[in-house]
Design a protein around this motif. Structure first.
Motif, PDB file in Angstrom:
ATOM      1  N   LYS A  23       0.844  -1.197   0.000  1.00 37.75           N
ATOM      2  CA  LYS A  23       0.000   0.000   0.000  1.00 37.75           C
ATOM      3  C   LYS A  23       0.886   1.256   0.000  1.00 37.75           C
ATOM      4  CE  LYS A  23      -2.967  -2.247   3.214  1.00 37.75           C
ATOM      5  NZ  LYS A  23      -4.137  -2.201   4.123  1.00 37.75           N
ATOM      6  N   LEU A  66     -15.994  -4.033   2.558  1.00 40.32           N
ATOM      7  CA  LEU A  66     -15.901  -3.254   3.802  1.00 40.32           C
ATOM      8  C   LEU A  66     -16.719  -1.968   3.739  1.00 40.32           C
ATOM      9  CD1 LEU A  66     -12.027  -3.644   4.366  1.00 40.32           C
ATOM     10  CD2 LEU A  66     -13.850  -4.909   5.505  1.00 40.32           C
ATOM     11  N   ARG A 116       3.784  -7.251   8.991  1.00 37.33           N
ATOM     12  CA  ARG A 116       3.151  -6.179   9.779  1.00 37.33           C
ATOM     13  C   ARG A 116       3.722  -6.125  11.193  1.00 37.33           C
ATOM     14  NH1 ARG A 116      -2.964  -7.527   7.710  1.00 37.33           N
ATOM     15  NH2 ARG A 116      -3.034  -6.158   5.894  1.00 37.33           N
ATOM     16  N   VAL A 123      -3.179   0.058  12.648  1.00 37.89           N
ATOM     17  CA  VAL A 123      -4.012  -0.700  11.696  1.00 37.89           C
ATOM     18  C   VAL A 123      -4.265   0.078  10.395  1.00 37.89           C
ATOM     19  CG1 VAL A 123      -6.268  -0.010  12.656  1.00 37.89           C
ATOM     20  CG2 VAL A 123      -6.033  -2.229  11.538  1.00 37.89           C
TER      21      VAL A 123
HETATM   22  P1  ADP Z   1      -6.773  -7.371   6.042  1.00 37.11           P
HETATM   23  O1  ADP Z   1      -6.085  -6.269   5.268  1.00 37.11           O
HETATM   24  O2  ADP Z   1      -5.867  -7.939   7.106  1.00 37.11           O
HETATM   25  O3  ADP Z   1      -7.364  -8.432   5.149  1.00 37.11           O
HETATM   26  P2  ADP Z   1      -9.461  -6.271   6.468  1.00 37.11           P
HETATM   27  O4  ADP Z   1      -9.872  -6.803   5.148  1.00 37.11           O
HETATM   28  O5  ADP Z   1     -10.324  -6.527   7.656  1.00 37.11           O
HETATM   29  O6  ADP Z   1      -7.982  -6.724   6.867  1.00 37.11           O
HETATM   30  O7  ADP Z   1      -9.312  -4.683   6.362  1.00 37.11           O
HETATM   31  C1  ADP Z   1      -8.759  -4.092   5.220  1.00 37.11           C
HETATM   32  C2  ADP Z   1      -7.907  -2.946   5.641  1.00 37.11           C
HETATM   33  O8  ADP Z   1      -8.721  -1.965   6.284  1.00 37.11           O
HETATM   34  C3  ADP Z   1      -6.833  -3.272   6.686  1.00 37.11           C
HETATM   35  O9  ADP Z   1      -5.668  -3.836   6.117  1.00 37.11           O
HETATM   36  C4  ADP Z   1      -6.581  -1.916   7.289  1.00 37.11           C
HETATM   37  O10 ADP Z   1      -5.707  -1.148   6.457  1.00 37.11           O
HETATM   38  C5  ADP Z   1      -7.960  -1.281   7.244  1.00 37.11           C
HETATM   39  N1  ADP Z   1      -8.621  -1.406   8.550  1.00 37.11           N
HETATM   40  C6  ADP Z   1      -9.133  -2.534   9.085  1.00 37.11           C
HETATM   41  N2  ADP Z   1      -9.655  -2.290  10.313  1.00 37.11           N
HETATM   42  C7  ADP Z   1      -9.465  -0.957  10.533  1.00 37.11           C
HETATM   43  C8  ADP Z   1      -9.775  -0.075  11.595  1.00 37.11           C
HETATM   44  N3  ADP Z   1     -10.401  -0.515  12.691  1.00 37.11           N
HETATM   45  N4  ADP Z   1      -9.440   1.217  11.481  1.00 37.11           N
HETATM   46  C9  ADP Z   1      -8.805   1.673  10.368  1.00 37.11           C
HETATM   47  N5  ADP Z   1      -8.492   0.897   9.315  1.00 37.11           N
HETATM   48  C10 ADP Z   1      -8.805  -0.405   9.394  1.00 37.11           C
END
Ligand code: ADP
Length: 163
Positions: A23, A66, A116, A123
């Motif tokens: 990213k 999301l 990470r 996060v």
């Molecule tokens: P991953 O990237 O581990 O698959 P998710 O699909 O749940 O996780 O979330 C996508 C991305 O959204 C995360 O990598 C992170 O950058 C962001 N994210 C997730 N949870 C939060 C949060 N509580 N606050 C801010 N950003 C978040």
């Protein structure tokens, strides 16, 4: 013991592809080579790579699952704020193991030794994305890459990596 041809076929069936993206924070922090090295050293094979600045609409497509989360808008603004290194990696178990190499979503909960865990703190700036399952991997690869951007080749290392 399988014959050479049969074991080649088994290997082909077990092969998977996953979408991995560094990213904008990972790119800006100069972590590209460090991250690629971890996937390469494991034995996975890079089959596609490009540096792109995604539009906000594209980021919304990528993160559509999301869309109801409170951080969705900020996340899409962030993903589209600068260059993203989009990649496709291939290997046996690469989808699940890629997620292990990456670590938990929240870097505070990621184990030391993971990307990470070692390289990020919060996060919202967790530097890397990796597909979370076979269906997602297929969709994300199709979203980010055209078919002719995906290479097919045999690496000389494969016979030493897989036996
Ligand atoms: P991953 O990237 O581990 O698959 P998710 O699909 O749940 O996780 O979330 C996508 C991305 O959204 C995360 O990598 C992170 O950058 C962001 N994210 C997730 N949870 C939060 C949060 N509580 N606050 C801010 N950003 C978040």
């Amino acid at each position: 013991m399988l014959s050479g041809k049969a074991s080649d076929l088994v290997l082909k069936i077990l092969m998977e592809r996953t979408f991995i993206a560094i990213k904008p924070d990972g790119v800006q922090r100069g972590l590209i080579s460090e991250i690629i090295e971890r996937f390469e050293r494991k034995g996975f094979k890079l089959v596609a790579i490009k540096l792109v600045v995604p539009s906000k609409t594209f980021a919304q497509k990528h993160y559509h699952d999301l869309k109801d989360r409170p951080f969705f808008n900020g996340l899409c603004n962030f993903l589209s704020s600068g260059p993203v290194l989009a990649m496709v990696w291939e290997g046996e178990g690469v989808i699940t193991y890629g997620r292990k190499l990456i670590g938990a979503t929240d870097p505070h909960k990621s184990e030391p030794g993971t990307i990470r865990g070692d390289l990020a703190i919060v996060v919202g700036r967790n530097i890397i994305h990796g597909s979370d399952g076979p269906e997602t991997a297929k969709n994300e690869i199709n979203l980010w890459f055209k078919p002719d951007e995906l290479t097919n080749y045999t690496s000389n290392q494969e016979k030493w990596t897989y036996g």
